[in-house]
Design an enzyme around this catalytic site. Structure first.
Site, PDB file in Angstrom:
ATOM      1  N   LYS A  35     -12.678  -0.751   0.099  1.00 50.99           N
ATOM      2  CA  LYS A  35     -11.585  -0.228  -0.535  1.00 50.99           C
ATOM      3  C   LYS A  35     -12.858  -0.290  -2.202  1.00 50.99           C
ATOM      4  CE  LYS A  35      -7.479  -1.327   1.668  1.00 50.99           C
ATOM      5  NZ  LYS A  35      -7.211  -0.375   2.672  1.00 50.99           N
TER       6      LYS A  35
ATOM      7  N   SER B 119       0.462  -0.613   0.496  1.00 50.60           N
ATOM      8  CA  SER B 119       0.058  -0.066  -0.043  1.00 50.60           C
ATOM      9  C   SER B 119       0.699   1.056   0.339  1.00 50.60           C
ATOM     10  CB  SER B 119      -1.203   0.319   0.689  1.00 50.60           C
ATOM     11  OG  SER B 119      -0.447  -0.211   1.959  1.00 50.60           O
TER      12      SER B 119
ATOM     13  N   HIS C 158      -6.507  -4.245  -1.904  1.00 49.65           N
ATOM     14  CA  HIS C 158      -5.947  -2.655  -3.025  1.00 49.65           C
ATOM     15  C   HIS C 158      -5.674  -3.287  -3.960  1.00 49.65           C
ATOM     16  CE1 HIS C 158      -5.246   0.028   0.122  1.00 49.65           C
ATOM     17  NE2 HIS C 158      -4.119  -0.653   0.901  1.00 49.65           N
TER      18      HIS C 158
HETATM   19  C1  LIG Z   1      -3.324  -4.649   2.778  1.00 47.73           C
HETATM   20  C2  LIG Z   1      -4.428  -4.283   3.962  1.00 47.73           C
HETATM   21  N1  LIG Z   1      -4.753  -4.985   4.324  1.00 47.73           N
HETATM   22  C3  LIG Z   1      -5.791  -5.144   5.531  1.00 47.73           C
HETATM   23  C4  LIG Z   1      -6.393  -3.675   5.842  1.00 47.73           C
HETATM   24  C5  LIG Z   1      -7.897  -3.757   6.751  1.00 47.73           C
HETATM   25  O1  LIG Z   1      -9.188  -3.676   6.076  1.00 47.73           O
HETATM   26  P1  LIG Z   1      -9.727  -3.426   6.857  1.00 47.73           P
HETATM   27  O2  LIG Z   1      -9.855  -2.053   6.336  1.00 47.73           O
HETATM   28  O3  LIG Z   1     -10.804  -3.853   6.056  1.00 47.73           O
HETATM   29  O4  LIG Z   1      -9.576  -3.718   8.172  1.00 47.73           O
HETATM   30  C6  LIG Z   1      -5.719  -2.755   5.153  1.00 47.73           C
HETATM   31  C7  LIG Z   1      -6.600  -1.900   4.698  1.00 47.73           C
HETATM   32  O5  LIG Z   1      -5.638  -0.389   4.946  1.00 47.73           O
HETATM   33  C8  LIG Z   1      -4.456  -3.610   3.761  1.00 47.73           C
HETATM   34  O6  LIG Z   1      -4.321  -2.116   3.131  1.00 47.73           O
END
Ligand SMILES: Cc1ncc(COP(=O)(O)O)c(C=O)c1O
Length: 400
Positions: free
Chosen positions: A247, A188, A216
């Protein structure tokens, strides 16, 4: 050494001092409250802005079809489930979304969680114990790091996307009962892809399982948006997928684990603690997410637009001499390296009507500060041009 017992007043004063240290170092995160819906044109902190920093990759956060589906579910099924899944919190809508995600991802079974953070937080401890080993990419998301900490398995880490180092760690893990390699599909902070083909090859060589967090990527990466396993043609070689509904898939909330092994999902329903001990996702969010999957299937051009917008922004920025981390993902890191410069640029962009955030240490390594731009299918050519012009103008005003 004997610790001095502090009063509540001392404790609060210490917190205040720590907050001042963060502020002085330019590391205090400031929130800018939005007053309208999540979109490209937003109002934040009382200002009209073009939004270039949300995860709304497909522009579905305020999509009419999704809103209608969610409203109708609110009317029909009410506001909330007031229960965890295994007591009175499983609704037909949850089962339908799990089935639709399974079809979309071409896996065998899926389990919903309140968030992807919870999905990653609950998975490792439920499936692995002290006889197993988990090998994690050094840039994996915080939820993966925390989830692994909750599990008794041996922990090993390999340098970001470094297959040679992964092989070293696989050798170090030999003798473990089961070995899991876990990676983000897309990182990210960098917008880079995990080398899934190489990871799957190594996993096969050493008999390891592969897990990918595709938060992502799901919805717009790969021929039908099924994510990085589809993009790298390794769908049948990835054992576990995690992802978010927060997202590209509508942007509300909720997460999931999906797998080609139904036994993995069955065990998570029995043992994953955030699934067992946290309220189930509200039916309106579930119905909206089902509608989001339908919109994505009916409109494959949306994902293509997201990627075309990313390519356009990258080309215009390079033309104007900015340093970018290379790639094709709609996460585009514009590198300033110096922490204070990145913060000053984000502020100057804000003054020019562009909403974008600077990331600096400890979120990214020291000396690699950046502004992370995120493109959406909803951005127009003119809006992207406006953003690039703002970068050029801000750079010149700051004398960079
Ligand atoms: C790679 C990754 N995994 C997990 C999450 C967490 O997702 P959630 O908002 O559904 O808890 C994010 C969110 O920022 C993320 O970028």
């Amino acid at each position: 050494m004997e610790l001095e017992i502090s009063s509540i007043g001392d404790f609060i004063n210490e917190l205040r001092d720590k907050l001042v240290v963060l502020e002085d170092a330019g590391l205090l995160k400031q929130e800018r409250p939005l007053s309208g819906s999540q979109a490209v044109e937003i109002q934040a902190s009382g200002k009209e802005l073009l939004n270039f920093c949300s995860n709304n990759y497909l522009g579905l956060a305020n999509n009419e079809e999704i809103i209608t589906a969610a409203k109708s579910a609110l009317d029909t099924y009410g506001f909330g489930m007031a229960s965890v899944r295994f007591i009175a919190g499983t609704h037909n809508q949850h089962l339908l979304l799990e089935k639709k995600l399974t079809e979309f991802l071409a896996t065998s079974a899926t389990i919903l969680f309140p968030s992807c953070f919870d999905a990653n937080g609950g998975l490792f401890e439920a499936l692995f114990d002290e006889n197993d080993a988990i090998i994690s990419d050094s840039l994996n998301h915080a939820s993966i790091i925390d989830g692994i900490r909750l599990c008794k398995a041996k922990r090993l880490r390999y340098q970001n996307r470094d297959l040679a180092d992964l092989e070293v760690q696989l050798k170090a893990a030999s003798g473990s009962k089961s070995i899991l390699i876990i990676t983000d599909g897309v990182f990210s902070m960098d917008g880079s892809f995990a080398p899934l083909k190489g990871i799957c090859d190594l996993a096969e060589k050493y008999g390891a399982l592969v897990m990918v967090d595709d938060s992502h990527a799901t919805g717009f990466i790969g021929a039908t948006g099924a994510g990085t396993p589809q993009y790298f043609d390794v769908v049948n070689r990835v054992d576990i997928l995690s992802g978010t509904l927060g997202k590209a898939l509508g942007g509300a909330s909720g997460g999931y684990i999906s797998s080609r092994h139904p036994e993995i999902i069955a065990m998570l329903r029995q043992k994953a603690r955030p699934y067992l001990f946290s309220n189930s996702v509200p039916p309106s969010v579930v119905a909206g997410s089902i509608a989001a999957l339908d919109v994505i299937k009916a409109h494959p051009e949306r994902g293509k637009k997201t990627l075309a917008n990313a390519a356009l922004f990258r080309a215009l920025m390079l033309e104007n001499g900015f340093e970018l981390l290379p790639g094709e993902h709609p996460i585009v890191p514009v590198m300033f390296r110096d922490e204070h410069t990145a913060v000053a640029m984000a502020k100057a962009l804000f003054e020019r009507g562009i909403f974008a955030v600077a990331f600096s240490y400890p979120v990214v390594p020291l000396g690699k500060a950046r502004i992370r731009i995120q493109l959406s299918a909803s951005h127009t050519f003119e809006e992207i041009r406006t953003c690039v012009d703002a970068f050029v103008d801000a750079r010149s005003t700051l004398g960079l």
